[in-house]
Design a protein around this motif. Structure first.
Motif, PDB file in Angstrom:
ATOM      1  N   GLY A 179       0.820  -1.201   0.000  1.00  0.00           N
ATOM      2  CA  GLY A 179       0.000   0.000   0.000  1.00  0.00           C
ATOM      3  C   GLY A 179       0.851   1.246   0.000  1.00  0.00           C
ATOM      4  N   ALA A 180       2.027   1.163  -0.642  1.00  0.00           N
ATOM      5  CA  ALA A 180       2.982   2.260  -0.688  1.00  0.00           C
ATOM      6  C   ALA A 180       3.359   2.520  -2.138  1.00  0.00           C
ATOM      7  CB  ALA A 180       4.234   1.914   0.119  1.00  0.00           C
ATOM      8  N   GLU A 181       3.832   3.719  -2.407  1.00  0.00           N
ATOM      9  CA  GLU A 181       4.332   4.031  -3.743  1.00  0.00           C
ATOM     10  C   GLU A 181       5.558   3.168  -4.028  1.00  0.00           C
ATOM     11  OE1 GLU A 181       6.432   7.749  -6.150  1.00  0.00           O
ATOM     12  OE2 GLU A 181       5.358   8.116  -4.257  1.00  0.00           O
ATOM     13  N   THR A 182       5.599   2.533  -5.202  1.00  0.00           N
ATOM     14  CA  THR A 182       6.737   1.689  -5.546  1.00  0.00           C
ATOM     15  C   THR A 182       7.727   2.465  -6.411  1.00  0.00           C
ATOM     16  OG1 THR A 182       5.563   0.796  -7.467  1.00  0.00           O
ATOM     17  CG2 THR A 182       5.411  -0.431  -5.397  1.00  0.00           C
ATOM     18  N   THR A 183       8.997   2.172  -6.217  1.00  0.00           N
ATOM     19  CA  THR A 183      10.057   2.893  -6.913  1.00  0.00           C
ATOM     20  C   THR A 183      11.311   2.036  -6.904  1.00  0.00           C
ATOM     21  OG1 THR A 183      11.339   4.969  -6.935  1.00  0.00           O
ATOM     22  CG2 THR A 183      10.780   4.048  -4.785  1.00  0.00           C
ATOM     23  N   GLY A 184      12.351   2.494  -7.587  1.00  0.00           N
ATOM     24  CA  GLY A 184      13.657   1.858  -7.487  1.00  0.00           C
ATOM     25  C   GLY A 184      14.420   2.438  -6.317  1.00  0.00           C
ATOM     26  N   VAL A 185      15.598   1.881  -6.055  1.00  0.00           N
ATOM     27  CA  VAL A 185      16.351   2.336  -4.885  1.00  0.00           C
ATOM     28  C   VAL A 185      16.774   3.787  -5.042  1.00  0.00           C
ATOM     29  CG1 VAL A 185      18.635   1.576  -5.699  1.00  0.00           C
ATOM     30  CG2 VAL A 185      18.155   1.671  -3.251  1.00  0.00           C
ATOM     31  N   GLU A 186      17.068   4.220  -6.261  1.00  0.00           N
ATOM     32  CA  GLU A 186      17.467   5.616  -6.451  1.00  0.00           C
ATOM     33  C   GLU A 186      16.331   6.562  -6.088  1.00  0.00           C
ATOM     34  OE1 GLU A 186      19.197   8.629  -9.959  1.00  0.00           O
ATOM     35  OE2 GLU A 186      18.963   6.483 -10.349  1.00  0.00           O
ATOM     36  N   GLY A 187      15.122   6.207  -6.521  1.00  0.00           N
ATOM     37  CA  GLY A 187      13.972   7.038  -6.183  1.00  0.00           C
ATOM     38  C   GLY A 187      13.679   7.034  -4.700  1.00  0.00           C
ATOM     39  N   LEU A 188      13.852   5.873  -4.060  1.00  0.00           N
ATOM     40  CA  LEU A 188      13.603   5.788  -2.623  1.00  0.00           C
ATOM     41  C   LEU A 188      14.618   6.628  -1.849  1.00  0.00           C
ATOM     42  CD1 LEU A 188      12.446   2.743  -0.633  1.00  0.00           C
ATOM     43  CD2 LEU A 188      14.390   4.036   0.212  1.00  0.00           C
ATOM     44  N   VAL A 189      15.899   6.517  -2.208  1.00  0.00           N
ATOM     45  CA  VAL A 189      16.928   7.311  -1.532  1.00  0.00           C
ATOM     46  C   VAL A 189      16.646   8.792  -1.723  1.00  0.00           C
ATOM     47  CG1 VAL A 189      19.380   7.956  -1.573  1.00  0.00           C
ATOM     48  CG2 VAL A 189      18.716   5.542  -1.650  1.00  0.00           C
ATOM     49  N   GLY A 190      16.303   9.201  -2.935  1.00  0.00           N
ATOM     50  CA  GLY A 190      16.002  10.608  -3.192  1.00  0.00           C
ATOM     51  C   GLY A 190      14.851  11.115  -2.353  1.00  0.00           C
ATOM     52  N   ALA A 191      13.800  10.286  -2.221  1.00  0.00           N
ATOM     53  CA  ALA A 191      12.626  10.685  -1.445  1.00  0.00           C
ATOM     54  C   ALA A 191      12.982  10.811   0.040  1.00  0.00           C
ATOM     55  CB  ALA A 191      11.508   9.669  -1.614  1.00  0.00           C
ATOM     56  N   VAL A 192      13.816   9.905   0.546  1.00  0.00           N
ATOM     57  CA  VAL A 192      14.228   9.981   1.945  1.00  0.00           C
ATOM     58  C   VAL A 192      15.041  11.253   2.195  1.00  0.00           C
ATOM     59  CG1 VAL A 192      15.662   8.902   3.744  1.00  0.00           C
ATOM     60  CG2 VAL A 192      14.170   7.484   2.313  1.00  0.00           C
ATOM     61  N   VAL A 193      15.944  11.580   1.279  1.00  0.00           N
ATOM     62  CA  VAL A 193      16.742  12.798   1.433  1.00  0.00           C
ATOM     63  C   VAL A 193      15.853  14.035   1.349  1.00  0.00           C
ATOM     64  CG1 VAL A 193      18.594  14.187   0.404  1.00  0.00           C
ATOM     65  CG2 VAL A 193      18.850  11.698   0.600  1.00  0.00           C
ATOM     66  N   ASP A 194      14.908  14.035   0.430  1.00  0.00           N
ATOM     67  CA  ASP A 194      13.961  15.155   0.347  1.00  0.00           C
ATOM     68  C   ASP A 194      13.217  15.332   1.655  1.00  0.00           C
ATOM     69  OD1 ASP A 194      14.607  15.705  -2.278  1.00  0.00           O
ATOM     70  OD2 ASP A 194      12.914  14.585  -3.130  1.00  0.00           O
ATOM     71  N   TRP A 195      12.807  14.216   2.259  1.00  0.00           N
ATOM     72  CA  TRP A 195      12.085  14.260   3.536  1.00  0.00           C
ATOM     73  C   TRP A 195      12.969  14.840   4.638  1.00  0.00           C
ATOM     74  CZ3 TRP A 195      13.075  11.908   8.236  1.00  0.00           C
ATOM     75  CH2 TRP A 195      12.050  11.940   9.175  1.00  0.00           C
ATOM     76  N   ILE A 196      14.230  14.437   4.682  1.00  0.00           N
ATOM     77  CA  ILE A 196      15.143  14.949   5.718  1.00  0.00           C
ATOM     78  C   ILE A 196      15.328  16.456   5.582  1.00  0.00           C
ATOM     79  CG2 ILE A 196      17.517  14.917   6.582  1.00  0.00           C
ATOM     80  CD1 ILE A 196      17.634  11.945   5.762  1.00  0.00           C
ATOM     81  N   LEU A 197      15.491  16.916   4.362  1.00  0.00           N
ATOM     82  CA  LEU A 197      15.804  18.327   4.127  1.00  0.00           C
ATOM     83  C   LEU A 197      14.575  19.232   4.123  1.00  0.00           C
ATOM     84  CD1 LEU A 197      18.516  17.948   1.322  1.00  0.00           C
ATOM     85  CD2 LEU A 197      18.879  18.500   3.744  1.00  0.00           C
ATOM     86  N   ALA A 198      13.388  18.653   4.131  1.00  0.00           N
ATOM     87  CA  ALA A 198      12.158  19.455   4.090  1.00  0.00           C
ATOM     88  C   ALA A 198      12.033  20.344   5.317  1.00  0.00           C
ATOM     89  CB  ALA A 198      10.955  18.525   3.972  1.00  0.00           C
TER      90      ALA A 198
END
Length: 351
Positions: free
Chosen positions: A332-351
């Motif tokens: 029940g989560a958005e699916t992505t590759g590892v690059e997309g997941l890492v990018g999203a995590v970094v975006d979340w940290i820097l938000a």
């Protein structure tokens, strides 16, 4: 929401990445069953080492920090006597590492306790010693320019006000099923053509295990921003990406060249959370129809996430999933590759 937890399920082929003092793979009894284990300390060290090699954001953990500072001070000021540099370095390091009689005079011996400094802090301390200043405050209380130190935290026995609180919590990796510890008999052959005997020149045994392992990593965004002075720097995104990648990929390295056991994760699930939560696998997973534990482990993780959402959906925010397992979209989560997941995590940290 202030927490983001990465849930990682990895298959580990026959290996001994993290062993105890007898050479046996580390293990724990959970749910009445013996499980394989990789300690959180070993996982953090593997991730930190990989991050620091790639980012060049170096730090040193040692019982000989005074000696390291003294050596650098002599390089900065070649006219400085090495013994004087060491005495001054012991004084300033002992102010952090321990409360010691004689520290004020430079006579104190450094504690056997390991402590941790960034290269920037070592350079600052060495420059002060080189200039004849043994009273410098070279560690800023609660903050550091080292992402590794900000992530995993440190403490100073003699100066707790200078401690850096950890912003990332890492669990041990535990097999989701009962583990079997196996013994391998091995030998080396004598290749000297003039040898008087034929066959093995050495005989030995080693212990190994295998399995499907679950671990979690929780990032406290607010604490990371409090602890890390580089969060607003131009290199922050690159540094954070390297650290998150290391936390996903890197595992301990015991006997790695003998077994080459590293396999891409079956699943990496990233969940934004209000209260930090992991999943437990307290009941051992049983083999699936194909005989393996990977598919049942991923299914069990999906079931636990669904139950957690039913229990308190408000505790969860954004969620992303990546991995090599079939049915990564079942979370029940958005699916992505590892690059997309890492990018999203970094975006979340820097938000």
């Amino acid at each position: 929401m202030n927490n983001l937890t990465l849930h990682v399920i990895n298959t580990l082929p026959w290996s001994n990445l993290n062993r105890d003092d007898t050479g046996t793979p580390k293990r724990a009894v959970i749910g009445g069953a013996l499980r394989g284990m990789l300690s959180s300390q070993a996982i953090k060290r593997a991730a930190r080492t990989d991050y620091e090699v790639k980012s060049l954001d170096k730090s040193i953990r040692s019982t000989n920090l005074a000696g390291i500072v003294a050596d650098r001070a002599v390089v900065i000021n070649p006219a400085l006597e090495p013994k004087d540099a060491l005495a001054a370095s012991k004084k300033i390091v002992s102010a952090l590492v321990k409360n010691a009689a004689g520290a004020d005079t430079g006579d104190a011996k450094e504690s056997g306790t390991s402590s941790w400094l960034s290269m920037e802090e070592i350079e600052t301390a060495a420059a002060a010693v080189a200039a004849g200043n043994a009273d410098v405050q070279f560690v800023d209380a609660g903050v550091t320019g080292s992402l590794s130190i900000a992530a995993f935290g440190r403490m100073f026995a003699a100066a707790p006000e200078a401690n850096t609180a950890a912003a990332i919590a890492v669990s041990p990796a535990i097999s989701v099923h009962k583990a079997v510890i196996e013994t391998d008999y091995f030998s080396t052959m004598d290749e000297d053509p003039k040898a008087t005997h034929k066959g093995a020149s050495f005989l030995g045994v080693a212990s190994y295990t295998s399995g499907v392992f679950y671990r979690s990593v929780t990032i406290d965004r607010a604490q990371l921003k409090r602890s890390w002075t580089g969060v607003n720097s131009e290199t922050a995104r690159e540094q954070l990406s390297l650290l998150v990648e290391a936390l996903i990929y890197k595992l301990p390295s015991g006997k790695k060249n003998a077994t080459a056991p590293y396999v891409a994760p079956l699943v990496v699930l990233a969940e934004e959370q209000s209260y930090r939560l992991a999943y437990d696998f307290e009941t051992p997973v049983m083999p699936g129809a194909d005989g393996g534990y990977g598919e049942p482990a991923v299914a069990r993780l999906a079931e636990q996430r669904a139950a957690a959402l039913d229990f308190d959906k408000g505790n969860f925010g954004i969620a992303l999933a990546a991995g090599t397992a079939t049915g990564v979209d079942r979370f029940g989560a958005e699916t992505t590759g590892v690059e997309g997941l890492v990018g999203a995590v970094v975006d979340w940290i820097l938000a």
